[in-house]
Scaffold this motif. Structure first.
Motif, PDB file in Angstrom:
ATOM      1  N   THR A 295       0.814  -1.207   0.000  1.00  0.00           N
ATOM      2  CA  THR A 295       0.000   0.000   0.000  1.00  0.00           C
ATOM      3  C   THR A 295       0.854   1.267   0.000  1.00  0.00           C
ATOM      4  O   THR A 295       1.991   1.270   0.475  1.00  0.00           O
ATOM      5  N   ASN A 296       0.295   2.314  -0.548  1.00  0.00           N
ATOM      6  CA  ASN A 296       0.906   3.638  -0.518  1.00  0.00           C
ATOM      7  C   ASN A 296       0.730   4.203   0.893  1.00  0.00           C
ATOM      8  O   ASN A 296      -0.389   4.355   1.365  1.00  0.00           O
ATOM      9  N   PRO A 297       1.829   4.513   1.615  1.00  0.00           N
ATOM     10  CA  PRO A 297       1.687   4.972   3.004  1.00  0.00           C
ATOM     11  C   PRO A 297       1.058   6.355   3.135  1.00  0.00           C
ATOM     12  O   PRO A 297       0.627   6.722   4.227  1.00  0.00           O
ATOM     13  N   TYR A 298       0.976   7.103   2.033  1.00  0.00           N
ATOM     14  CA  TYR A 298       0.362   8.433   2.096  1.00  0.00           C
ATOM     15  C   TYR A 298      -1.158   8.359   1.969  1.00  0.00           C
ATOM     16  O   TYR A 298      -1.887   8.881   2.810  1.00  0.00           O
ATOM     17  N   ASN A 299      -1.646   7.700   0.922  1.00  0.00           N
ATOM     18  CA  ASN A 299      -3.097   7.685   0.694  1.00  0.00           C
ATOM     19  C   ASN A 299      -3.719   6.308   0.883  1.00  0.00           C
ATOM     20  O   ASN A 299      -4.905   6.119   0.659  1.00  0.00           O
ATOM     21  N   HIS A 300      -2.893   5.320   1.264  1.00  0.00           N
ATOM     22  CA  HIS A 300      -3.347   3.963   1.577  1.00  0.00           C
ATOM     23  C   HIS A 300      -3.902   3.207   0.373  1.00  0.00           C
ATOM     24  O   HIS A 300      -4.577   2.181   0.518  1.00  0.00           O
TER      25      HIS A 300
END
Length: 490
Positions: free
Chosen positions: A32-37
């Motif tokens: 997952t993208n840790p900024y926008n999940h």
């Protein structure tokens, strides 16, 4: 039923023996993208059987690779470096989305990776031996430098591309094969994309294998497997102790780059503006999620107040937010667990007497800078690696106290000293027990031609430059009796 397509759906398979294949575990890795999940990709983990196959494959392939000419190995590395250069924009974007790296940090990471591959061009030509004299008449002593065989590499999530390239490039340059297990939070930039780069560069099948595995399922099998001769691990000290003890138990050589509690010393004759500029960079790059980021800022009390004032002003101006924005410096921490851990360190330290002069806003995985002052070396924030955008500033009354405080830690990875006198700075640097230290600079430095590694609980061994040869090669003594030897009995 339709199959869901993810942004990075093409990265959904392991790389074993030159073949892209699905893992055979029943468990799934979700990236997952840790900024926008956003879910970037999802795929099956590797099983113990996949890891065993990767190691067996690597062992067979290495028997061939070790005899390949130095020039052929160099050619593969040259092509790999060019591919990384050509893919820089793509790799930067991947690091931004998979790791939460800012554009600046991602660009630095790709450039460092290219530099390490280029440095490895020289390693095949350094596999030299020597002929030495003997006390025995007619005998010649020869010393050969050989590859160790198969390297098992476990790499982290914070600088996944670079910290993996740093192992893979010298290992294959010196005639070894590699089985890689990247962190499951960053398996693309930390492993799969690297396998693709070397596949395109013409690396023979089986020399580099990538397995993404769930630790709960595979346990210690990756380290304990009978094939690898060296286990390279980059990560926390706690995990490194476990990996190192297993490696030694099975008579494997551990190469460990572990945690840091890096001191940034500002002496009373330092240029305060320069020191503040360096401190901001070395503390807040990649949200502080760097093993060599500064963890303790130690400032002489004579210049303490102006330093704190200027540092606070600098920290307050750093842009925090979407790492895809080129202006952003601080992006998200890798996961919420890291955020909660960091906040707990702040609260503990405040309870212990530290003064919080800047409490950053926290939203999701984003943390604005926190600044703690009037700290002591006994506080939680000074005793533990923050791995977050939390600055801890400790006042001291003398150069001698600064050195004592800097050394009062079980860690010794990186460090820095600011002084108006170069020689004074060097003298202090030499007194700090650490593997790396920088005079009139900050703590976050990597270069491909100098030794990278720590002392004490920060690791064993050195990466980069000719020091990498010591990690990935071994020496063999061959004596040659050129004329009949006379023995005292027969």
């Amino acid at each position: 039923m339709s199959v869901k397509t993810y942004r990075y759906s093409e990265w959904s398979k392991m790389f074993i023996n030159g073949s892209w294949r699905e893992g055979s575990s029943d468990k799934y890795c979700k990236v997952t993208n840790p900024y926008n999940h956003e879910v970037l990709t999802q795929f099956k983990y590797a099983s113990k059987n996949d890891i065993d196959e990767a190691y067996q494959t690597a062992e067979k392939a290495q028997a061939y690779w070790k005899n390949v000419s130095a020039y052929e190995r160099i050619s593969v590395l040259e092509r790999a470096a060019q591919i990384v250069q050509n893919k820089k924009e793509e790799l930067v974007q991947l690091l931004v989305e998979e790791t939460g790296s800012s554009q600046l940090k991602a660009s630095i990471e790709v450039d460092c990776s290219i530099a390490d591959i280029k440095a490895a061009f020289s390693y095949p030509m350094m596999m030299e031996g020597s002929i030495r004299p003997s006390a025995i008449p007619g005998k010649e002593n020869r010393v050969y430098r050989d590859p160790v065989g198969v390297v098992g590499a476990i790499t982290p999530w914070n600088w996944p591309l670079y910290l993996t390239i740093r192992v893979v490039a010298p290992a294959i340059a010196t005639g070894n094969s590699v089985v890689l297990k990247p962190d499951s939070q960053t398996p693309i930039s930390g492993g799969l994309v690297i396998a693709k780069i070397f596949e395109e560069a013409g690396l023979p099948n089986g020399i580099l294998n990538v397995t993404v595995a769930d630790l709960e399922e595979i346990g210690d099998s990756f380290v304990e497997h009978s094939v690898p001769s060296v286990i390279s691990f980059t990560g926390s000290t706690a995990a490194g102790r476990h990996v190192g003890s297993l490696a030694v138990k099975h008579l494997k050589k551990p190469a460990l780059e572990l945690g840091g509690n890096n001191a940034f010393i500002v002496l009373d004759d330092a240029d305060i503006d320069q020191a503040v500029s360096a401190a901001s960079f070395g503390k807040f790059l990649h949200s502080g999620q760097i093993c060599i980021a500064m963890n303790r800022i130690i400032v002489d009390r004579k210049i303490y107040d102006p330093f704190v004032e200027k540092f606070l002003n600098s920290a307050s101006q750093i842009k925090v937010g979407n790492p895809a924005d080129p202006e952003t410096i601080i992006g998200p921490l890798i996961n919420r667990k890291q955020v909660d851990r960091a906040l707990n360190l702040v609260e503990q330290s405040v309870a212990e007497g530290a003064k919080l002069i800047r409490r950053g806003h926290v939203e999701g995985n984003l943390m604005e800078p926190f600044v703690l002052v009037d700290a002591t070396n006994e506080m939680s924030i000074a005793q533990n690696e923050a791995f977050a955008p939390i600055a801890c500033i400790i006042p001291v009354d003398s150069e001698e106290e600064a050195v004592r405080v800097a050394n009062d830690t079980p860690f010794g990875l990186s460090g820095a000293v600011f002084s108006g006198s170069i020689e004074r700075g060097i003298n202090v640097a030499l007194q700090v027990k650490t593997g790396m230290i920088h005079v009139n600079d900050q703590t976050v430095n990597v270069e491909p031609n100098v030794p990278f590694g720590g002392e004490k609980s920060s690791g064993i061994g050195r990466y980069c430059g000719e020091w990498a040869l010591e990690e990935f090669t071994t020496v063999k003594w061959v004596s040659v009796q050129k004329q009949p030897r006379q023995y005292p009995f027969s």
